[in-house]
Scaffold this motif. Structure first.
Motif, mmCIF file in Angstrom:
data_model
loop_
_atom_site.group_PDB
_atom_site.id
_atom_site.type_symbol
_atom_site.label_atom_id
_atom_site.label_comp_id
_atom_site.label_asym_id
_atom_site.label_seq_id
_atom_site.Cartn_x
_atom_site.Cartn_y
_atom_site.Cartn_z
ATOM 1 N N ALA A 148 0.820 -1.218 0.000
ATOM 2 C CA ALA A 148 0.000 0.000 0.000
ATOM 3 C C ALA A 148 0.848 1.259 0.000
ATOM 4 C CB ALA A 148 -0.932 0.001 1.206
ATOM 5 N N GLY A 149 2.125 1.102 0.336
ATOM 6 C CA GLY A 149 3.036 2.242 0.257
ATOM 7 C C GLY A 149 2.960 3.168 1.443
ATOM 8 N N LYS A 150 3.684 4.252 1.324
ATOM 9 C CA LYS A 150 3.750 5.290 2.355
ATOM 10 C C LYS A 150 3.731 6.623 1.624
ATOM 11 C CE LYS A 150 6.416 4.752 5.965
ATOM 12 N NZ LYS A 150 7.612 4.674 6.846
ATOM 13 N N PRO A 151 2.944 7.591 2.120
ATOM 14 C CA PRO A 151 2.861 8.887 1.415
ATOM 15 C C PRO A 151 4.236 9.479 1.142
ATOM 16 C CG PRO A 151 1.212 8.781 3.148
ATOM 17 C CD PRO A 151 2.073 7.558 3.307
ATOM 18 N N GLY A 152 4.465 9.843 -0.107
ATOM 19 C CA GLY A 152 5.720 10.481 -0.501
ATOM 20 C C GLY A 152 6.836 9.532 -0.858
ATOM 21 N N ALA A 153 6.684 8.246 -0.527
ATOM 22 C CA ALA A 153 7.753 7.289 -0.821
ATOM 23 C C ALA A 153 7.686 6.837 -2.272
ATOM 24 C CB ALA A 153 7.634 6.082 0.104
ATOM 25 N N TYR A 176 -8.244 -2.149 -6.866
ATOM 26 C CA TYR A 176 -7.079 -2.117 -7.745
ATOM 27 C C TYR A 176 -7.290 -1.131 -8.898
ATOM 28 C CZ TYR A 176 -6.394 -6.348 -5.091
ATOM 29 O OH TYR A 176 -6.266 -7.244 -4.052
ATOM 30 N N LEU A 177 -8.535 -0.949 -9.300
ATOM 31 C CA LEU A 177 -8.838 -0.018 -10.385
ATOM 32 C C LEU A 177 -8.905 1.422 -9.907
ATOM 33 C CD1 LEU A 177 -11.512 -2.134 -12.281
ATOM 34 C CD2 LEU A 177 -9.149 -1.699 -12.970
ATOM 35 N N THR A 178 -8.693 1.619 -8.612
ATOM 36 C CA THR A 178 -8.634 2.973 -8.050
ATOM 37 C C THR A 178 -7.295 3.222 -7.358
ATOM 38 O OG1 THR A 178 -9.776 2.163 -6.060
ATOM 39 C CG2 THR A 178 -11.132 3.196 -7.762
ATOM 40 N N SER A 179 -6.335 2.320 -7.575
ATOM 41 C CA SER A 179 -5.003 2.428 -6.973
ATOM 42 C C SER A 179 -4.028 2.989 -7.998
ATOM 43 C CB SER A 179 -4.544 1.046 -6.503
ATOM 44 O OG SER A 179 -3.153 0.988 -6.342
ATOM 45 N N GLN A 180 -3.277 4.002 -7.602
ATOM 46 C CA GLN A 180 -2.371 4.713 -8.513
ATOM 47 C C GLN A 180 -1.438 3.775 -9.267
ATOM 48 O OE1 GLN A 180 0.211 7.411 -6.411
ATOM 49 N NE2 GLN A 180 1.514 7.802 -8.184
ATOM 50 N N VAL A 191 -3.346 1.256 -11.592
ATOM 51 C CA VAL A 191 -3.874 1.921 -12.781
ATOM 52 C C VAL A 191 -2.744 2.198 -13.769
ATOM 53 C CG1 VAL A 191 -4.929 4.051 -13.651
ATOM 54 C CG2 VAL A 191 -5.928 2.876 -11.681
ATOM 55 N N ALA A 192 -1.586 2.621 -13.256
ATOM 56 C CA ALA A 192 -0.438 2.857 -14.138
ATOM 57 C C ALA A 192 -0.039 1.566 -14.853
ATOM 58 C CB ALA A 192 0.734 3.402 -13.323
ATOM 59 N N LYS A 193 -0.084 0.449 -14.149
ATOM 60 C CA LYS A 193 0.227 -0.849 -14.750
ATOM 61 C C LYS A 193 -0.749 -1.165 -15.881
ATOM 62 C CE LYS A 193 -1.298 -4.225 -12.321
ATOM 63 N NZ LYS A 193 -1.457 -5.162 -11.192
ATOM 64 N N PHE A 194 -2.038 -0.939 -15.627
ATOM 65 C CA PHE A 194 -3.033 -1.226 -16.661
ATOM 66 C C PHE A 194 -2.869 -0.307 -17.866
ATOM 67 C CE2 PHE A 194 -5.683 -2.424 -12.742
ATOM 68 C CZ PHE A 194 -5.184 -3.719 -12.729
ATOM 69 N N ALA A 209 -11.272 4.796 -20.520
ATOM 70 C CA ALA A 209 -12.601 4.198 -20.682
ATOM 71 C C ALA A 209 -12.632 2.782 -20.108
ATOM 72 C CB ALA A 209 -12.997 4.178 -22.155
ATOM 73 N N ASP A 210 -11.515 2.049 -20.224
ATOM 74 C CA ASP A 210 -11.447 0.714 -19.631
ATOM 75 C C ASP A 210 -11.406 0.787 -18.106
ATOM 76 O OD1 ASP A 210 -11.341 -1.127 -21.893
ATOM 77 O OD2 ASP A 210 -9.399 -0.230 -22.353
ATOM 78 N N ILE A 211 -10.662 1.755 -17.575
ATOM 79 C CA ILE A 211 -10.619 1.922 -16.118
ATOM 80 C C ILE A 211 -11.997 2.327 -15.603
ATOM 81 C CG2 ILE A 211 -9.499 3.133 -14.198
ATOM 82 C CD1 ILE A 211 -7.634 1.289 -15.854
ATOM 83 N N ASP A 212 -12.655 3.225 -16.329
ATOM 84 C CA ASP A 212 -14.059 3.594 -16.086
ATOM 85 C C ASP A 212 -14.306 4.016 -14.639
ATOM 86 O OD1 ASP A 212 -16.714 4.053 -16.644
ATOM 87 O OD2 ASP A 212 -17.305 1.936 -16.574
ATOM 88 N N GLY A 213 -13.401 4.870 -14.128
ATOM 89 C CA GLY A 213 -13.598 5.384 -12.778
ATOM 90 C C GLY A 213 -13.546 4.344 -11.689
ATOM 91 N N GLY A 214 -12.940 3.193 -11.959
ATOM 92 C CA GLY A 214 -12.843 2.124 -10.966
ATOM 93 C C GLY A 214 -13.824 0.997 -11.201
#
Length: 297
Positions: free
Chosen positions: A106-111, A209-213, A216-219, A227-232
């Protein structure tokens, strides 16, 4: 390809969140039956309170031959010293049966994922302690999607673990890794033949996963559009690519595509199971279809 020396991983294993929501007795019964069915490996995440290395130790203690893979132990959950100490103990107690998967999670802000993982590995490798060195070494994988993290996995671990990817991504990952490193791919499956119902269940599973930065970059790198992501929500095309649904033959046929694309191993995640319940009936069917005849204990 990249199977890890002396480790019993096989071509297919079980990848599951289910143990996060089950009591110890049910988990023990489940992994013992998985071992009897001939499954060589079980992959577990670190997502909802079960500490990754304690969890792995419990599963190893409950079985005799099963390989347990952390998919993944998040680097933010414990310092490198404690990761190394726990992994050393598991390697010593259960030689060649524990595979330490590490990831940014899930990461850490700024990392920044690449820098954070590099720094963590530097610290991990610099640690010395009085813990005895095991006969069989610690083996580790890195969760990796993009080319730079895959290169890091190639250079500083036994290989890579990918999650919610397509066979096209698997082919790209193999190209980056080269022939030697191990590539373990997770893929979600759903035993549901009604398209509308299957996609509804799959969308519920995929939404985070469709709302994770980073996901989404991977997809997007794989050619999926906004349009495929479609807002999650996910288009039918994206949902069908990330969750193989249908009958047993349809599902297993699609899973083979990852091996054809260069994966060494596929961790099969059965979704659509009510919390607290077991996917065991589906794991039994998958064992009959995917595992070599005669491998059961």
């Amino acid at each position: 390809m990249g199977m890890i020396e002396n480790m019993r991983l096989g071509r297919y294993g079980i990848w599951t969140f289910d143990f996060e929501e089950q009591p110890a007795g049910l988990i023990r019964d489940s992994v013992q039956e998985l071992e009897e069915l001939g499954w060589p490996a079980v992959w577990i995440p670190e997502s909802d309170g079960r500490e990754a290395l304690t969890h792995a130790g419990f599963l190893l203690a409950a079985t005799e031959r099963l390989t347990v893979v952390n998919g993944i132990a998040q680097i933010w959950s414990r310092g490198p010293r404690w990761t190394r100490g726990a992994a050393l103990l598991l390697a010593d107690a259960y030689p060649d049966r524990h595979l330490l998967g590490l990831g940014f999670g899930a990461g850490k802000p700024g990392a920044k994922p690449l820098r954070a993982m590099n720094d963590y590995l530097d610290d991990l490798d610099a640690i010395t302690s009085g813990n005895p060195e095991p006969r069989a070494p610690i083996r580790r994988l890195l969760a990796a999607y993009g080319p730079k993290m895959l290169e890091l996995a190639r250079d500083r671990s036994a290989g890579a673990h990918t999650y919610h990817v397509t066979p096209e991504h698997t082919a790209q990952a193999r190209e980056v890794l080269g022939a030697g490193p191990f590539l373990g791919v997770e893929h979600a499956v759903l035993f549901e033949t009604d398209a509308a119902k299957a996609r509804e269940i799959a969308r519920g599973h995929l939404h985070m996963y469709l709302t994770s930065q980073y996901n989404v970059a991977k997809f997007r790198r794989l050619g999926y559009t906004e349009a495929d992501i479609d807002g999650g929500r996910g288009s039918d095309r994206l949902v069908d690519d990330l969750v193989f649904w249908g009958d047993l033959d349809t599902i297993t046929g699609k899973l083979h595509a990852h091996l054809d694309a260069g994966a060494d191993h596929v961790g099969v995640q059965v979704i659509g199971i009510e919390p607290g319940h077991s996917a065991m009936p589906h794991w039994r069917r998958l064992a009959e279809a995917l595992l070599p005849a005669g491998v059961a204990a």
